[in-house]
Motif scaffolding. Structure first.
Motif, PDB file in Angstrom:
ATOM      1  N   ILE A 149       5.393  -2.335  -8.567  1.00 26.46           N
ATOM      2  CA  ILE A 149       5.721  -3.318  -9.614  1.00 26.46           C
ATOM      3  C   ILE A 149       4.498  -3.580 -10.501  1.00 26.46           C
ATOM      4  CG2 ILE A 149       6.346  -5.730 -10.021  1.00 26.46           C
ATOM      5  CD1 ILE A 149       8.058  -5.585  -7.487  1.00 26.46           C
ATOM      6  N   SER A 150       3.305  -3.517  -9.888  1.00 18.42           N
ATOM      7  CA  SER A 150       2.066  -3.754 -10.627  1.00 18.42           C
ATOM      8  C   SER A 150       1.671  -2.574 -11.504  1.00 18.42           C
ATOM      9  CB  SER A 150       0.927  -4.068  -9.657  1.00 18.42           C
ATOM     10  OG  SER A 150       1.238  -5.208  -8.886  1.00 18.42           O
ATOM     11  N   GLY A 151       2.381  -1.461 -11.380  1.00 19.59           N
ATOM     12  CA  GLY A 151       2.111  -0.327 -12.252  1.00 19.59           C
ATOM     13  C   GLY A 151       1.559   0.902 -11.575  1.00 19.59           C
ATOM     14  N   SER A 152       1.307   0.849 -10.269  1.00 21.25           N
ATOM     15  CA  SER A 152       0.796   2.016  -9.548  1.00 21.25           C
ATOM     16  C   SER A 152       1.940   2.950  -9.193  1.00 21.25           C
ATOM     17  CB  SER A 152       0.071   1.579  -8.273  1.00 21.25           C
ATOM     18  OG  SER A 152      -1.013   0.725  -8.571  1.00 21.25           O
ATOM     19  N   SER A 153       1.619   4.213  -9.018  1.00 24.92           N
ATOM     20  CA  SER A 153       2.622   5.173  -8.542  1.00 24.92           C
ATOM     21  C   SER A 153       2.646   5.146  -7.021  1.00 24.92           C
ATOM     22  CB  SER A 153       2.286   6.584  -9.027  1.00 24.92           C
ATOM     23  OG  SER A 153       1.074   7.027  -8.442  1.00 24.92           O
ATOM     24  N   GLU A 195      -0.308   7.028  -5.442  1.00 29.24           N
ATOM     25  CA  GLU A 195      -1.577   6.294  -5.518  1.00 29.24           C
ATOM     26  C   GLU A 195      -1.664   5.245  -4.415  1.00 29.24           C
ATOM     27  OE1 GLU A 195      -2.327   6.513 -10.368  1.00 29.24           O
ATOM     28  OE2 GLU A 195      -1.383   4.753  -9.451  1.00 29.24           O
ATOM     29  N   VAL A 196      -0.534   4.600  -4.122  1.00 28.57           N
ATOM     30  CA  VAL A 196      -0.517   3.590  -3.059  1.00 28.57           C
ATOM     31  C   VAL A 196      -0.693   4.246  -1.698  1.00 28.57           C
ATOM     32  CG1 VAL A 196       0.739   1.670  -2.058  1.00 28.57           C
ATOM     33  CG2 VAL A 196       1.016   2.194  -4.476  1.00 28.57           C
ATOM     34  N   LEU A 197      -0.003   5.378  -1.478  1.00 23.33           N
ATOM     35  CA  LEU A 197      -0.109   6.068  -0.198  1.00 23.33           C
ATOM     36  C   LEU A 197      -1.537   6.530   0.060  1.00 23.33           C
ATOM     37  CD1 LEU A 197       3.131   8.277  -0.097  1.00 23.33           C
ATOM     38  CD2 LEU A 197       2.774   6.000   0.841  1.00 23.33           C
ATOM     39  N   LYS A 198      -2.236   6.910  -0.992  1.00 23.81           N
ATOM     40  CA  LYS A 198      -3.605   7.412  -0.839  1.00 23.81           C
ATOM     41  C   LYS A 198      -4.546   6.335  -0.310  1.00 23.81           C
ATOM     42  CE  LYS A 198      -7.184   9.999  -3.305  1.00 23.81           C
ATOM     43  NZ  LYS A 198      -7.608  10.562  -4.598  1.00 23.81           N
ATOM     44  N   THR A 199      -4.275   5.071  -0.630  1.00 23.90           N
ATOM     45  CA  THR A 199      -5.167   3.984  -0.224  1.00 23.90           C
ATOM     46  C   THR A 199      -4.848   3.452   1.173  1.00 23.90           C
ATOM     47  OG1 THR A 199      -3.719   2.316  -1.242  1.00 23.90           O
ATOM     48  CG2 THR A 199      -5.448   3.269  -2.621  1.00 23.90           C
ATOM     49  N   GLU A 200      -3.732   3.864   1.746  1.00 29.41           N
ATOM     50  CA  GLU A 200      -3.311   3.352   3.049  1.00 29.41           C
ATOM     51  C   GLU A 200      -3.639   4.353   4.151  1.00 29.41           C
ATOM     52  OE1 GLU A 200      -2.043   0.220   3.572  1.00 29.41           O
ATOM     53  OE2 GLU A 200      -2.615   0.030   1.470  1.00 29.41           O
ATOM     54  N   LYS A 201      -4.339   3.897   5.187  1.00 27.14           N
ATOM     55  CA  LYS A 201      -4.783   4.793   6.252  1.00 27.14           C
ATOM     56  C   LYS A 201      -3.621   5.318   7.103  1.00 27.14           C
ATOM     57  CE  LYS A 201      -5.639   0.997   9.511  1.00 27.14           C
ATOM     58  NZ  LYS A 201      -6.637   0.354  10.386  1.00 27.14           N
ATOM     59  N   GLU A 202      -2.468   4.630   7.057  1.00 26.54           N
ATOM     60  CA  GLU A 202      -1.317   5.095   7.859  1.00 26.54           C
ATOM     61  C   GLU A 202      -0.706   6.379   7.299  1.00 26.54           C
ATOM     62  OE1 GLU A 202      -1.861   0.832   8.723  1.00 26.54           O
ATOM     63  OE2 GLU A 202      -1.601   1.937   6.852  1.00 26.54           O
ATOM     64  N   PHE A 203      -1.010   6.713   6.053  1.00 26.47           N
ATOM     65  CA  PHE A 203      -0.417   7.883   5.410  1.00 26.47           C
ATOM     66  C   PHE A 203      -1.480   8.968   5.225  1.00 26.47           C
ATOM     67  CE2 PHE A 203       2.013   4.167   4.113  1.00 26.47           C
ATOM     68  CZ  PHE A 203       3.312   4.569   4.406  1.00 26.47           C
ATOM     69  N   SER A 204      -1.089  10.212   5.482  1.00 26.65           N
ATOM     70  CA  SER A 204      -2.026  11.337   5.441  1.00 26.65           C
ATOM     71  C   SER A 204      -2.140  11.913   4.031  1.00 26.65           C
ATOM     72  CB  SER A 204      -1.558  12.427   6.404  1.00 26.65           C
ATOM     73  OG  SER A 204      -0.306  12.947   5.986  1.00 26.65           O
ATOM     74  N   ASP A 205      -3.152  12.776   3.854  1.00 24.20           N
ATOM     75  CA  ASP A 205      -3.323  13.473   2.578  1.00 24.20           C
ATOM     76  C   ASP A 205      -2.119  14.352   2.274  1.00 24.20           C
ATOM     77  OD1 ASP A 205      -5.752  12.319   2.202  1.00 24.20           O
ATOM     78  OD2 ASP A 205      -6.919  14.028   2.906  1.00 24.20           O
ATOM     79  N   TYR A 206      -1.519  14.890   3.337  1.00 24.54           N
ATOM     80  CA  TYR A 206      -0.333  15.729   3.177  1.00 24.54           C
ATOM     81  C   TYR A 206       0.788  14.947   2.487  1.00 24.54           C
ATOM     82  CZ  TYR A 206       3.942  18.125   4.650  1.00 24.54           C
ATOM     83  OH  TYR A 206       5.162  18.719   4.673  1.00 24.54           O
ATOM     84  N   GLU A 207       1.004  13.719   2.930  1.00 21.86           N
ATOM     85  CA  GLU A 207       2.051  12.889   2.328  1.00 21.86           C
ATOM     86  C   GLU A 207       1.683  12.522   0.892  1.00 21.86           C
ATOM     87  OE1 GLU A 207       3.465   9.792   5.372  1.00 21.86           O
ATOM     88  OE2 GLU A 207       1.704  10.682   6.298  1.00 21.86           O
ATOM     89  N   TYR A 208       0.408  12.182   0.679  1.00 26.52           N
ATOM     90  CA  TYR A 208      -0.039  11.802  -0.663  1.00 26.52           C
ATOM     91  C   TYR A 208       0.194  12.930  -1.666  1.00 26.52           C
ATOM     92  CZ  TYR A 208      -3.446  11.640  -4.473  1.00 26.52           C
ATOM     93  OH  TYR A 208      -4.048  11.722  -5.702  1.00 26.52           O
ATOM     94  N   TYR A 209      -0.263  14.144  -1.337  1.00 28.23           N
ATOM     95  CA  TYR A 209      -0.134  15.260  -2.270  1.00 28.23           C
ATOM     96  C   TYR A 209       1.330  15.674  -2.456  1.00 28.23           C
ATOM     97  CZ  TYR A 209      -5.158  15.952  -2.632  1.00 28.23           C
ATOM     98  OH  TYR A 209      -6.489  15.776  -2.909  1.00 28.23           O
ATOM     99  N   SER A 210       2.106  15.608  -1.389  1.00 27.38           N
ATOM    100  CA  SER A 210       3.521  15.964  -1.504  1.00 27.38           C
ATOM    101  C   SER A 210       4.235  15.009  -2.463  1.00 27.38           C
ATOM    102  CB  SER A 210       4.189  15.930  -0.125  1.00 27.38           C
ATOM    103  OG  SER A 210       3.616  16.879   0.741  1.00 27.38           O
ATOM    104  N   VAL A 211       4.022  13.706  -2.267  1.00 27.75           N
ATOM    105  CA  VAL A 211       4.656  12.709  -3.128  1.00 27.75           C
ATOM    106  C   VAL A 211       4.134  12.823  -4.559  1.00 27.75           C
ATOM    107  CG1 VAL A 211       4.904  10.229  -3.551  1.00 27.75           C
ATOM    108  CG2 VAL A 211       5.147  11.123  -1.237  1.00 27.75           C
ATOM    109  N   LYS A 212       2.833  13.081  -4.723  1.00 25.19           N
ATOM    110  CA  LYS A 212       2.244  13.229  -6.055  1.00 25.19           C
ATOM    111  C   LYS A 212       2.893  14.397  -6.805  1.00 25.19           C
ATOM    112  CE  LYS A 212      -2.227  13.830  -8.385  1.00 25.19           C
ATOM    113  NZ  LYS A 212      -2.099  12.632  -9.231  1.00 25.19           N
TER     114      LYS A 212
END
Length: 377
Positions: A86-90, A93-110
């Protein structure tokens, strides 16, 4: 966990509440594993893909999923994702800042966001974590019964050493019987367990609870995973299990048009198995130096000839996604068969070991009794 589509109208009128600061005593405590586990991720990505496919936007979809979760930690985590969007992030970008989510998930979603295929990517992520959970269940199913039998066997042997052997020892001492070597050995083991048994038990308990600390140490992961890989029956099963995860991850990444070198880098970070991580690190260097993927894999014994041959075919025909998908199906089938074989083989093997140990203790105790009866006779 399940969401209700009839709540869609309610979501439109619901303003996300800010996260409240809670005291330490009110926070959820997670002793084992990640609070946002693979099972939660499977549900999260699967249900998000269903909602996106149904035409619901990402913000409303996350709020519906938040309402479906029951645990406070999960609700707050999804609410945080929703507020950031809602604040404007994708989402990536949010997944990348959260330790519960891996780089694999971040790049896939990106990649899904950039190519307009977020629905497909979330569906693939749900399938990936679903397969990973299924393989974990197969492993637990294969090992649960043998572990129960082994634990019972250990308790039986400890009971005999703690209570049965001392009774015979008192009889031998009273009758002044000359003891054979095997009997002396069993008596020494019995005295050792009586003296240091509690200390050994406390050490094992401490080692078990400190495992989470050791898991972060590179030397511990290297020793544990390398030893597991060398075990006679379990080693092949574990190897096949991780090769199945490797091929599935590469298949999903290639379907998202991720270059091979980036796929290797991502898979190396997401699969927590030291021999595979080490091999992929060297494969990555080899590819950077100009070698093909099949040639790079061939240099490591962890990857079998079947995989190398099919990867070579994939490179020649430009069908990486299809070939890795077929490899994943084959390895998944092997995991299922070997999990059943593992359970079938371990059970009689453990029973045999138990029988041998109990037999040795009984023979060691009754040999002096036979000598005593001959003297009395």
């Amino acid at each position: 966990m399940g969401f209700k589509l009839e709540n869609i109208s309610k979501v439109e009128n619901t303003r996300p509440k800010p996260l409240e600061n809670t005291s330490f005593l009110k926070k959820e405590i997670h002793l084992f594993g990640s609070p946002f586990s693979n099972k939660i991720k499977e549900d999260f990505y699967t249900e998000l893909s269903v909602l996106l496919k149904a035409g619901i936007n990402l913000k409303d979809g996350l709020q519906l999923i938040e309402n479906a979760f029951k645990k406070k930690f999960h609700k707050e985590k999804i609410r945080m994702l929703s507020q950031s969007i809602i604040s404007g992030s994708s989402l990536s970008e949010v997944l990348k800042t959260e330790k519960e989510f891996s780089d694999y998930e971040y790049y896939s979603v990106k990649i899904g966001e950039e190519t307009g295929t977020l629905t497909k990517v979330t569906e693939q992520l749900g399938a990936f974590f679903g397969k990973k959970n299924e393989q974990r269940r197969q492993l637990m199913s294969a090992l649960t019964y043998p572990i129960i039998i082994l634990s019972t066997a250990v308790l039986v042997v400890i009971f005999m050493l703690q209570f049965v052997v001392p009774m015979f020892q008192d009889i031998f001492r009273q009758q002044n019987v000359e003891l054979p070597g095997i009997t002396k050995f069993i008596i020494n083991v019995s005295e050792f367990t009586k003296t240091y048994g509690l200390l050994i038990l406390i050490s094992f308990i401490g080692l078990f609870f400190s495992k989470t600390l050791f898991n972060k140490k590179q030397w511990y992961k290297k020793a544990k995973d390398s030893l597991t890989l060398k075990m006679p029956i379990l080693g092949k099963f574990i190897k096949t299990l991780y090769l199945s995860q490797f091929t599935q991850a590469v298949s999903l990444l290639t379907s998202s048009k991720v270059p091979v070198i980036h796929s290797i880098q991502l898979v190396k970070k997401m699969i927590d198995f030291y021999p595979l991580q080490k091999a992929l690190e060297e494969v990555e260097k080899s590819i950077i130096n100009g070698k093909s993927l099949s040639e790079s894999l061939k240099a490591h014994a962890l990857f079998d000839d079947k995989m190398i041959a099919l990867v070579k075919v994939a490179e020649e025909t430009n069908q990486n996604e299809f070939i890795f998908e077929r490899l994943n199906m084959q390895y998944a089938s092997q995991v299922e068969r070997r999990s059943k074989l593992l359970s079938t083989l371990l059970e009689p093997f453990i029973i045999m070991i138990v029988g041998v140990l109990v037999g040795i203790i009984l023979v060691a105790m009754y040999l002096p009794m036979f000598r005593l009866s001959s003297v009395l006779g």
